[in-house]
Write a protein that holds these residues in place. Structure first.
Motif, PDB file in Angstrom:
ATOM      1  N   GLY A   7       0.823  -1.212   0.000  1.00  0.00           N
ATOM      2  CA  GLY A   7       0.000   0.000   0.000  1.00  0.00           C
ATOM      3  C   GLY A   7       0.853   1.255   0.000  1.00  0.00           C
ATOM      4  O   GLY A   7       0.505   2.255  -0.644  1.00  0.00           O
ATOM      5  N   ALA A   8       1.974   1.225   0.738  1.00  0.00           N
ATOM      6  CA  ALA A   8       2.884   2.375   0.765  1.00  0.00           C
ATOM      7  C   ALA A   8       3.489   2.628  -0.611  1.00  0.00           C
ATOM      8  O   ALA A   8       3.772   3.777  -0.972  1.00  0.00           O
ATOM      9  N   VAL A   9       3.677   1.566  -1.389  1.00  0.00           N
ATOM     10  CA  VAL A   9       4.181   1.719  -2.758  1.00  0.00           C
ATOM     11  C   VAL A   9       3.183   2.512  -3.600  1.00  0.00           C
ATOM     12  O   VAL A   9       3.547   3.449  -4.325  1.00  0.00           O
ATOM     13  N   GLY A  10       1.898   2.154  -3.494  1.00  0.00           N
ATOM     14  CA  GLY A  10       0.862   2.864  -4.241  1.00  0.00           C
ATOM     15  C   GLY A  10       0.752   4.316  -3.820  1.00  0.00           C
ATOM     16  O   GLY A  10       0.599   5.210  -4.663  1.00  0.00           O
ATOM     17  N   LEU A  11       0.830   4.585  -2.499  1.00  0.00           N
ATOM     18  CA  LEU A  11       0.753   5.954  -2.005  1.00  0.00           C
ATOM     19  C   LEU A  11       1.955   6.772  -2.465  1.00  0.00           C
ATOM     20  O   LEU A  11       1.825   7.946  -2.831  1.00  0.00           O
ATOM     21  N   THR A  12       3.119   6.158  -2.461  1.00  0.00           N
ATOM     22  CA  THR A  12       4.323   6.839  -2.958  1.00  0.00           C
ATOM     23  C   THR A  12       4.179   7.203  -4.424  1.00  0.00           C
ATOM     24  O   THR A  12       4.541   8.310  -4.845  1.00  0.00           O
ATOM     25  N   GLN A  13       3.642   6.282  -5.184  1.00  0.00           N
ATOM     26  CA  GLN A  13       3.438   6.545  -6.612  1.00  0.00           C
ATOM     27  C   GLN A  13       2.486   7.713  -6.824  1.00  0.00           C
ATOM     28  O   GLN A  13       2.736   8.584  -7.667  1.00  0.00           O
ATOM     29  N   PHE A  14       1.401   7.754  -6.056  1.00  0.00           N
ATOM     30  CA  PHE A  14       0.452   8.858  -6.179  1.00  0.00           C
ATOM     31  C   PHE A  14       1.100  10.194  -5.821  1.00  0.00           C
ATOM     32  O   PHE A  14       0.923  11.189  -6.530  1.00  0.00           O
ATOM     33  N   LEU A  15       1.851  10.244  -4.716  1.00  0.00           N
ATOM     34  CA  LEU A  15       2.500  11.484  -4.294  1.00  0.00           C
ATOM     35  C   LEU A  15       3.530  11.944  -5.330  1.00  0.00           C
ATOM     36  O   LEU A  15       3.677  13.146  -5.583  1.00  0.00           O
ATOM     37  N   LEU A  16       4.226  10.991  -5.936  1.00  0.00           N
ATOM     38  CA  LEU A  16       5.177  11.342  -6.994  1.00  0.00           C
ATOM     39  C   LEU A  16       4.448  11.928  -8.208  1.00  0.00           C
ATOM     40  O   LEU A  16       4.957  12.837  -8.865  1.00  0.00           O
ATOM     41  N   TRP A  17       3.262  11.402  -8.507  1.00  0.00           N
ATOM     42  CA  TRP A  17       2.463  11.956  -9.607  1.00  0.00           C
ATOM     43  C   TRP A  17       2.066  13.399  -9.313  1.00  0.00           C
ATOM     44  O   TRP A  17       2.097  14.246 -10.198  1.00  0.00           O
ATOM     45  N   VAL A  18       1.685  13.668  -8.050  1.00  0.00           N
ATOM     46  CA  VAL A  18       1.311  15.028  -7.670  1.00  0.00           C
ATOM     47  C   VAL A  18       2.496  15.972  -7.843  1.00  0.00           C
ATOM     48  O   VAL A  18       2.368  17.073  -8.408  1.00  0.00           O
ATOM     49  N   VAL A  19       3.661  15.531  -7.367  1.00  0.00           N
ATOM     50  CA  VAL A  19       4.881  16.351  -7.509  1.00  0.00           C
ATOM     51  C   VAL A  19       5.205  16.566  -8.986  1.00  0.00           C
ATOM     52  O   VAL A  19       5.555  17.685  -9.407  1.00  0.00           O
ATOM     53  N   LEU A  20       5.080  15.522  -9.790  1.00  0.00           N
ATOM     54  CA  LEU A  20       5.388  15.612 -11.213  1.00  0.00           C
ATOM     55  C   LEU A  20       4.444  16.585 -11.918  1.00  0.00           C
ATOM     56  O   LEU A  20       4.871  17.390 -12.756  1.00  0.00           O
ATOM     57  N   ILE A  21       3.165  16.538 -11.560  1.00  0.00           N
ATOM     58  CA  ILE A  21       2.188  17.449 -12.163  1.00  0.00           C
ATOM     59  C   ILE A  21       2.500  18.893 -11.788  1.00  0.00           C
ATOM     60  O   ILE A  21       2.430  19.804 -12.632  1.00  0.00           O
ATOM     61  N   ILE A  22       2.858  19.123 -10.507  1.00  0.00           N
ATOM     62  CA  ILE A  22       3.195  20.479 -10.060  1.00  0.00           C
ATOM     63  C   ILE A  22       4.433  20.996 -10.792  1.00  0.00           C
ATOM     64  O   ILE A  22       4.484  22.156 -11.232  1.00  0.00           O
ATOM     65  N   VAL A  23       5.442  20.127 -10.938  1.00  0.00           N
ATOM     66  CA  VAL A  23       6.671  20.526 -11.648  1.00  0.00           C
ATOM     67  C   VAL A  23       6.368  20.857 -13.106  1.00  0.00           C
ATOM     68  O   VAL A  23       6.842  21.872 -13.640  1.00  0.00           O
ATOM     69  N   LEU A  24       5.569  20.005 -13.772  1.00  0.00           N
ATOM     70  CA  LEU A  24       5.220  20.259 -15.170  1.00  0.00           C
ATOM     71  C   LEU A  24       4.397  21.535 -15.313  1.00  0.00           C
ATOM     72  O   LEU A  24       4.574  22.305 -16.268  1.00  0.00           O
ATOM     73  N   TYR A  25       3.494  21.783 -14.348  1.00  0.00           N
ATOM     74  CA  TYR A  25       2.656  22.990 -14.383  1.00  0.00           C
ATOM     75  C   TYR A  25       3.505  24.244 -14.241  1.00  0.00           C
ATOM     76  O   TYR A  25       3.348  25.221 -14.999  1.00  0.00           O
ATOM     77  N   ASN A  26       4.430  24.233 -13.263  1.00  0.00           N
ATOM     78  CA  ASN A  26       5.300  25.394 -13.065  1.00  0.00           C
ATOM     79  C   ASN A  26       6.301  25.540 -14.206  1.00  0.00           C
ATOM     80  O   ASN A  26       6.648  26.656 -14.612  1.00  0.00           O
ATOM     81  N   GLY A  27       6.758  24.389 -14.742  1.00  0.00           N
ATOM     82  CA  GLY A  27       7.694  24.452 -15.863  1.00  0.00           C
ATOM     83  C   GLY A  27       7.054  25.002 -17.115  1.00  0.00           C
ATOM     84  O   GLY A  27       7.703  25.709 -17.905  1.00  0.00           O
ATOM     85  N   ALA A  28       5.762  24.713 -17.313  1.00  0.00           N
ATOM     86  CA  ALA A  28       5.071  25.211 -18.506  1.00  0.00           C
ATOM     87  C   ALA A  28       4.962  26.731 -18.498  1.00  0.00           C
ATOM     88  O   ALA A  28       4.973  27.375 -19.553  1.00  0.00           O
ATOM     89  N   GLN A  29       4.888  27.327 -17.289  1.00  0.00           N
ATOM     90  CA  GLN A  29       4.767  28.787 -17.195  1.00  0.00           C
ATOM     91  C   GLN A  29       6.053  29.497 -17.617  1.00  0.00           C
ATOM     92  O   GLN A  29       6.017  30.684 -17.955  1.00  0.00           O
TER      93      GLN A  29
END
Length: 441
Positions: free
Chosen positions: A231-253
């Motif tokens: 379960g911790a693996v799945g939660l880690t994957q989700f949190l990494l997706w959130v970080v990745l989306i934030i990085v891509l969003y800020n990078g696009a600006q």
């Protein structure tokens, strides 16, 4: 407890350090973006304009029946049901004399079937043409009618949701997308990590590794360690997706010009109604609209509820998957045992697809409270607002029911696991597993 932590650490690090985990974590969001973009492109590219020849017995449709993006009307001479295909038309619309005192049926004939959207568009446009003609007969001039139609399209509906003495703007389209995406993501992850857990248990049982481990660890500790670790693996994957989306969003600006961003900031400061908003570039207006749209969602509540229902839903079903895995030795036998586990998940997803359209229906409310379906269905409702659409008492009751539910399933699964993990050479049924669960030791 220290032994359980060792198992959790082993299960977690073994999977997180795997190259497959890293690839899926990075590629899955990109795959979703490509999938959405590809679907949108194909849906736009795949739309063909339906060319319709009109045979009018009234004479007034030529000036009133308007073509659209999906339907183009033409009024050629000498075209009928026998030659419209040869003349290059996809269909022919036959409109008899319209009688204001009775219902008139008009017919469209085509070689190929016409889609629901095209049929609905034609029907609406014909009725609008009849309405325009009746208004002209009542004394409304053509230019005045056109002006009214154009001016009537200037309105925009803004949805406000009451919260105490104040009201905040909400967006049903965004809530629909968030609810569907959240429910779908939980639905997929429960399947993926539940099956992963079950196969891991089966492999250890088949290879007789479980016998060695159980000699120094209690069966319940082993099961709990595997559940929490995966379960911790799945939660880690989700949190990494959130970080990745934030990085891509800020990078696009960073690729947006400073002038455009200044225009966006001016629009934000003026609430979208600043004096220079009309002079702002189209790109600035779209960026402002996107940011304004995203700000209408309560992301703190949505992300918090998602993490809770992700963990709670996983724990609820993962323990059952672990119990099923401990009772079988091959994949074929596991299918019959996993059916009662997977069916509630599938039904929950079906209910979710209706809940995102009608989040206040009795089916959606009760399905979001019952622990078998709440992890998927509640996320479809939470996106519409708390405590507006989802009162606090429903959210608290749903969370409490889920906690009680996964504690119960973990207890039941632990008793099944203790017996099943050491049983070989016998085909197990759910009836026997229930006996194991409630047997007194």
């Amino acid at each position: 407890m220290s032994k359980t932590l060792i198992i959790i650490k082993r299960e977690y690090l073994t999977r997180v350090s795997n190259k497959t985990f890293l690839l899926t974590t990075i590629l899955t969001p990109l795959l979703f973006v490509v999938l959405i973009a590809g679907t949108t492109y194909l849906s736009i590219k795949g739309k063909e304009t339906l060319s319709v020849a009109v045979a009018d017995s009234n004479g007034f449709f030529k000036n009133n029946l308007k073509s659209g993006k999906s339907v183009k009307f033409d009024f050629p001479d000498g075209v009928d049901t026998t030659n419209y295909l040869a003349k290059g038309y996809s269909a022919i619309l036959l409109i008899p004399k319209v009688d204001s005192n009775s219902k008139t049926n008009y017919i469209i004939r085509s070689k190929k079937g016409i889609g629901i959207a095209a049929k609905s568009s034609i029907e609406d446009r014909v009725n609008s043409a009849i309405e325009d003609h009746m208004l002209q007969m009542a004394g409304v001039k053509r230019d005045a009618l056109d002006s009214i139609h154009n001016e009537a399209q200037q309105g925009q509906l803004i949805s406000l949701q009451e919260k105490g003495d104040s009201a905040t703007e909400s967006n049903q389209g965004l809530a629909y997308g968030i609810g569907y995406a959240s429910g779908f993501l939980i639905y997929i992850t429960m399947f993926i990590y539940g099956i992963m857990l079950m196969r891991g248990v089966m492999e250890e049982k088949t290879n007789r590794i479980a016998e060695v481990v159980i000699s120094s660890v209690k069966p319940f500790q082993l099961m709990l360690g595997k559940i929490i670790g995966i379960g911790a693996v799945g939660l880690t994957q989700f949190l990494l997706w959130v970080v990745l989306i934030i990085v891509l969003y800020n990078g696009a600006q960073m690729f947006i010009s400073p002038e455009t961003m200044q225009q966006v900031q001016a629009m934000q400061q003026g609430g979208g109604m600043s004096a220079n908003s009309a002079q702002a570039s189209e790109a600035a207006q779209k960026i402002y609209q996107f940011k304004h749209l995203m700000n209408t969602a309560n992301w703190f509540t949505i992300i918090g509820c998602f993490i809770f229902y992700f963990i709670g839903g996983y724990l609820f079903y993962a323990s059952l998957f672990a119990a099923a895995g401990s009772a079988v030795e091959d994949v074929q036998n596991s299918q019959s045992l996993t059916m009662p586990i997977t069916m509630p998940i599938i039904f929950s997803f079906i209910i979710m697809t209706t809940a995102i359209n009608n989040p206040d229906s009795s089916v959606a409310v009760w399905a979001s409270i019952i622990p078998f379906s709440s992890p998927i269905v509640m996320m479809a409702r939470v996106a519409y607002g708390v405590p507006g659409t989802v009162p606090y008492w429903q959210l608290i009751l749903s969370m409490a029911s889920l906690v009680i539910g996964f504690l119960f399933t973990t207890w039941v699964a632990g008793k099944i696991y203790r017996t099943g993990i050491l049983m070989y050479g016998k085909k197990t049924t759910w009836k026997e597993m229930i006996k194991w669960a409630f047997a007194k030791y």
